[in-house]
Design a protein around this motif. Sequence first.
Motif, PDB file in Angstrom:
ATOM      1  N   PHE A  55       0.848  -1.203   0.000  1.00 21.11           N
ATOM      2  CA  PHE A  55       0.000   0.000   0.000  1.00 21.11           C
ATOM      3  C   PHE A  55       0.879   1.247   0.000  1.00 21.11           C
ATOM      4  CE2 PHE A  55      -2.533   3.419   1.652  1.00 21.11           C
ATOM      5  CZ  PHE A  55      -3.850   3.140   1.318  1.00 21.11           C
ATOM      6  N   GLU A  58       2.642   1.863  -3.238  1.00 21.26           N
ATOM      7  CA  GLU A  58       1.748   2.347  -4.292  1.00 21.26           C
ATOM      8  C   GLU A  58       1.283   3.778  -4.050  1.00 21.26           C
ATOM      9  OE1 GLU A  58      -1.484  -0.357  -4.998  1.00 21.26           O
ATOM     10  OE2 GLU A  58      -2.362   0.884  -6.586  1.00 21.26           O
ATOM     11  N   PHE A  59       0.942   4.105  -2.808  1.00 21.05           N
ATOM     12  CA  PHE A  59       0.272   5.384  -2.530  1.00 21.05           C
ATOM     13  C   PHE A  59       1.116   6.368  -1.722  1.00 21.05           C
ATOM     14  CE2 PHE A  59      -3.372   2.260  -2.699  1.00 21.05           C
ATOM     15  CZ  PHE A  59      -3.779   2.621  -3.979  1.00 21.05           C
ATOM     16  N   GLN A  60       2.255   5.936  -1.223  1.00 21.81           N
ATOM     17  CA  GLN A  60       3.166   6.823  -0.483  1.00 21.81           C
ATOM     18  C   GLN A  60       2.536   7.427   0.763  1.00 21.81           C
ATOM     19  OE1 GLN A  60       6.616   7.481  -1.309  1.00 21.81           O
ATOM     20  NE2 GLN A  60       6.132   5.589  -2.388  1.00 21.81           N
ATOM     21  N   LEU A  61       1.603   6.734   1.357  1.00 18.13           N
ATOM     22  CA  LEU A  61       1.061   7.161   2.646  1.00 18.13           C
ATOM     23  C   LEU A  61       0.563   5.947   3.416  1.00 18.13           C
ATOM     24  CD1 LEU A  61      -2.256   7.077   2.181  1.00 18.13           C
ATOM     25  CD2 LEU A  61      -1.854   9.296   1.173  1.00 18.13           C
ATOM     26  N   SER A  62       0.401   6.142   4.731  1.00 15.47           N
ATOM     27  CA  SER A  62      -0.104   5.066   5.582  1.00 15.47           C
ATOM     28  C   SER A  62      -1.621   5.152   5.642  1.00 15.47           C
ATOM     29  CB  SER A  62       0.453   5.214   7.000  1.00 15.47           C
ATOM     30  OG  SER A  62       1.857   5.187   6.993  1.00 15.47           O
ATOM     31  N   PRO A  63      -2.306   4.020   5.454  1.00 15.85           N
ATOM     32  CA  PRO A  63      -3.769   4.075   5.465  1.00 15.85           C
ATOM     33  C   PRO A  63      -4.342   4.254   6.863  1.00 15.85           C
ATOM     34  CG  PRO A  63      -3.043   1.802   5.268  1.00 15.85           C
ATOM     35  CD  PRO A  63      -1.797   2.649   5.239  1.00 15.85           C
ATOM     36  N   ALA A  64      -5.457   4.981   6.956  1.00 16.50           N
ATOM     37  CA  ALA A  64      -6.275   4.973   8.167  1.00 16.50           C
ATOM     38  C   ALA A  64      -7.033   3.637   8.178  1.00 16.50           C
ATOM     39  CB  ALA A  64      -7.236   6.154   8.147  1.00 16.50           C
ATOM     40  N   ARG A  66     -10.227   2.635   7.777  1.00 18.38           N
ATOM     41  CA  ARG A  66     -11.155   2.290   6.694  1.00 18.38           C
ATOM     42  C   ARG A  66     -10.455   1.889   5.402  1.00 18.38           C
ATOM     43  NH1 ARG A  66     -16.481   3.566   7.517  1.00 18.38           N
ATOM     44  NH2 ARG A  66     -16.860   4.700   9.449  1.00 18.38           N
ATOM     45  N   PRO A  67      -9.519   2.714   4.920  1.00 18.99           N
ATOM     46  CA  PRO A  67      -8.822   2.296   3.700  1.00 18.99           C
ATOM     47  C   PRO A  67      -8.005   1.021   3.883  1.00 18.99           C
ATOM     48  CG  PRO A  67      -8.006   4.410   4.504  1.00 18.99           C
ATOM     49  CD  PRO A  67      -9.214   4.093   5.288  1.00 18.99           C
ATOM     50  N   ASN A 109      -4.256  10.427   9.257  1.00 16.57           N
ATOM     51  CA  ASN A 109      -5.701  10.675   9.273  1.00 16.57           C
ATOM     52  C   ASN A 109      -6.422   9.670  10.148  1.00 16.57           C
ATOM     53  OD1 ASN A 109      -5.810  12.857   7.325  1.00 16.57           O
ATOM     54  ND2 ASN A 109      -5.026  11.324   5.914  1.00 16.57           N
TER      55      ASN A 109
END
Lengths: 111, 99, 119
Positions: A55, A58-64, A66-67, A109
């Motif tokens: 993740f 691919e997206f260069q951020l850590s998911p909260a 829900r994602p 987030n």
Amino acid sequence: MSSIDVEGRSIALDKDGYLVRLDDWSPAVAAALAEREGLALQTAHWEILDLLRAFYAEFQLSPATRPLIKYVALKLGPEKGNSLHLNHLFQGTPAKLAAKLAGLPKPSNCL
Amino acid sequence: MTTLHLLSHSPVGDDRFDSCLRLLGSRDGVLLTGDATYALRGDSLPARELAALPKGFPLFALDEDLHARGLSAPAHCTVVDYPGFVELCGRFDKVNGWL
Amino acid sequence: MAKSMLLVCRQSPWSGSGAREALDIALAGGAFDLPVSLLFLDDGVLQLATAQQAAAVQQKDLSANLRALPMFGVDELYVDQRSLDARGLSAEALDLPVTPLDDAALRTLLDRFDLLVTL
């Protein structure tokens, strides 16, 4: 700031226990971080940590939360991509704890 | 829903003014503050575009910003003070500040 | 029922903090399951251009972050066709799937939301 010793190397951690340098990560570092949290990593944990690293790549951020659930459901199916399974694996705070063990930055987030 | 569009940047050399006018809804209004009040300047292109809005279109300008720039409002523009500004924000369903 | 919000992104990725701030609002809203949609307008459409290299100016990769929006439940992404045209961009060759809208469709879109936030 603190640090842990893994395989003879000193790994710097921030005040919340996340890696200061993301490229310090290795499976051995993940296991050592998990041990600090009183967690022995099993196959079920590793597949989530691998996904989290994908993740981030691919997206260069850590998911909260829900994602994270959505991404796990997408890749591994709904029997694993649900809050019950992830909460059970990661002591009720999957987004924060799994990101920490996977060597990702703290999710921004996320309460 | 009605929207009050709040413009505060100069209408020249910036997309905000053009995009705002292009996307105005039939029941929307526009309030000019700060450098956006230059849009009321004499025979300028923005002033002609504002004059071409439908008759009775809710167009407003903030008094002190006009005054500071030595501008005056044409008949189709209502001048408001700060209490009038606040009252306007409540009169429309929502406010879109073009920051 | 939570209020619906349309974020109007008007800033290029390289012009300051506007693009990043709009994305942070969208991600935070999505993380809490709020109904957030995005419209790319004016220089904001440049956020959707391909082959951008944020690392060249030591910035975070906005393009990659934008691609995460659907994962955060932010699925409604719109773009102003005229802004694309003016900047030589084609809706079919952008970095993420967005719906191009003409002026009339945009007016309907702006009217529909409870809240508009333009950055």
